[in-house]
Design an enzyme around this catalytic site. Structure first.
Site, short mmCIF file in Angstrom:
data_model
loop_
_atom_site.label_atom_id
_atom_site.label_comp_id
_atom_site.label_asym_id
_atom_site.label_seq_id
_atom_site.Cartn_x
_atom_site.Cartn_y
_atom_site.Cartn_z
N ASP A 76 84.11 54.49 68.52
CA ASP A 76 83.07 55.13 69.34
C ASP A 76 83.51 55.37 70.79
O ASP A 76 83.69 54.42 71.56
CB ASP A 76 81.79 54.30 69.35
CG ASP A 76 81.19 54.10 67.97
OD1 ASP A 76 81.94 54.11 66.97
OD2 ASP A 76 79.96 53.90 67.88
N GLU A 122 79.41 59.59 68.71
CA GLU A 122 77.95 59.46 68.93
C GLU A 122 77.57 59.04 70.35
O GLU A 122 76.44 59.25 70.76
CB GLU A 122 77.34 58.48 67.92
CG GLU A 122 77.74 57.04 68.17
CD GLU A 122 76.75 56.02 67.63
OE1 GLU A 122 75.79 56.40 66.97
OE2 GLU A 122 76.95 54.81 67.90
N ASN A 123 78.53 58.43 71.10
CA ASN A 123 78.21 57.94 72.45
C ASN A 123 79.02 58.66 73.53
O ASN A 123 79.08 58.19 74.68
CB ASN A 123 78.50 56.44 72.58
CG ASN A 123 77.87 55.61 71.49
OD1 ASN A 123 78.56 55.04 70.65
ND2 ASN A 123 76.56 55.53 71.50
N ASN A 145 73.87 56.67 64.64
CA ASN A 145 72.44 56.68 64.97
C ASN A 145 72.13 57.41 66.26
O ASN A 145 70.98 57.80 66.49
CB ASN A 145 71.90 55.25 65.03
CG ASN A 145 72.72 54.35 65.94
OD1 ASN A 145 73.92 54.17 65.71
ND2 ASN A 145 72.10 53.81 66.96
N HIS A 146 73.12 57.64 67.13
CA HIS A 146 72.87 58.36 68.38
C HIS A 146 73.12 59.87 68.26
O HIS A 146 73.17 60.57 69.27
CB HIS A 146 73.73 57.80 69.51
CG HIS A 146 73.28 56.43 69.96
ND1 HIS A 146 72.09 56.23 70.64
CD2 HIS A 146 73.83 55.21 69.80
CE1 HIS A 146 71.94 54.94 70.89
NE2 HIS A 146 72.99 54.29 70.39
N HIS A 149 80.00 51.33 64.95
CA HIS A 149 78.66 51.04 65.48
C HIS A 149 78.59 49.74 66.28
O HIS A 149 77.87 49.68 67.27
CB HIS A 149 77.58 51.00 64.39
CG HIS A 149 76.21 50.68 64.91
ND1 HIS A 149 75.51 51.52 65.74
CD2 HIS A 149 75.41 49.59 64.74
CE1 HIS A 149 74.34 50.97 66.04
NE2 HIS A 149 74.26 49.79 65.46
N HIS A 178 80.87 48.45 68.14
CA HIS A 178 81.67 48.61 69.36
C HIS A 178 82.60 47.42 69.59
O HIS A 178 83.16 47.30 70.68
CB HIS A 178 80.80 48.85 70.60
CG HIS A 178 80.11 50.19 70.60
ND1 HIS A 178 79.62 50.78 71.75
CD2 HIS A 178 79.85 51.06 69.61
CE1 HIS A 178 79.06 51.95 71.45
NE2 HIS A 178 79.19 52.13 70.15
#
Ligand SMILES: [Fe+2]
Ligand SMILES: [Fe+2]
Length: 262
Positions: A8, A39-40, A67-68, A177, A179
């Site tokens: 991520d 996603e981040n 999810n982001h 997810h 991290h």
């Protein structure tokens, strides 16, 4: 083929880490194809159109998400157009975007797909085991194509169980997810490369990429202002999968290093 996966990417520090290191890593590690969890990548929340393009220009061939995915609404501008981004396959069928994509890599086929976990994740979507099982039945077999899965999930148990469930049918499973990079990279007995979590590429002196004081205070008092991406030193977390001509994994090499930030 040799696949680099980048954990991520968080915010501007994470993008800087990619810009500063990816071209060198592709060269040094003989990488044929690079995948990143995006996603981040834009301020910790989602992936803007400009950041997506900059990272593609830097050498990222494909993005998986989590999810982001919908946090930055610019994604709706390009998710339908680009083959370079896949969304979780167990999100609602009505969501935009593709749930897998096939690429040509050195005259071989590579399929990239993405699912999200069901434990400690909100909201809960369709059962990831049943969805990936059904999806793999539609995809080329591992004999025909290398198959790469990013399982974006919180629980280590769910990710390890997914590794065993898919071993023999896929080339590589990487978790994302949390991290936090795990220390369990291995080859599963039926030829799938496995790592419970690739970790996070972004601010090192942080909690999962977020300003550490905000998070410490949140645990201390239950109150927190808006999450801000941390600054200071930055880290690169990723993993290299070496995939043989039979599309079984031959080696799994985690990457973890850091450098001074801004
Ligand atoms: Fe993330
Ligand atoms: Fe996530």
């Amino acid at each position: 083929m040799r696949i680099l996966f980048i954990g991520d990417i968080v915010g501007r520090p994470g993008r800087k880490m990619v810009f500063d290191n990816l071209p060198r890593l592709i060269e040094e590690k003989n990488i044929d194809f690079t995948i990143a969890n995006g996603e981040n990548a834009s301020g910790g929340f989602g992936l803007s159109e400009r950041n997506f393009q900059e990272l593609v220009d830097c050498g990222i061939d494909a993005f998986t998400m989590g999810n982001h995915i919908w946090d930055n609404s610019e994604i709706y501008n390009y998710i339908g157009e680009t083959p370079r981004l896949v969304r979780p396959a167990n999100y609602p069928a009505t969501d935009p975007g593709r749930v897998y994509q096939e690429f040509a890599v050195k005259d071989e086929r590579l399929v990239v797909t993405n699912i999200v976990g069901s434990i400690y994740m909100t909201p809960v979507y369709d059962n990831p085991f049943q969805v990936i099982d059904a999806l793999l039945k539609q995809l080329p077999s591992r004999a025909e194509a290398a198959i790469f899965v990013d399982f974006h999930a919180e629980a280590t148990s769910e990710k390890m169980a997914m590794g065993w469930f898919l071993d023999g049918r896929i080339s590589a499973l990487v978790g994302t997810h949390t991290h936090i990079q795990t220390n369990d990279a291995r080859l599963l007995p039926r030829g799938s490369g496995y790592l419970t979590d690739a970790g996070m590429t972004g601010p090192r002196d942080s909690v999962l990429g977020v300003d550490k004081d905000i998070i410490v205070n949140r645990f201390l008092t239950g109150v927190s202002p808006r999450f801000e991406t941390a600054d200071g030193d930055i880290q690169f977390n990723g993993v290299v999968f070496d995939i043989g001509p039979d599309h079984q994994a031959r080696a799994v090499e985690p990457l973890n290093f850091w450098q001074p930030g801004f």
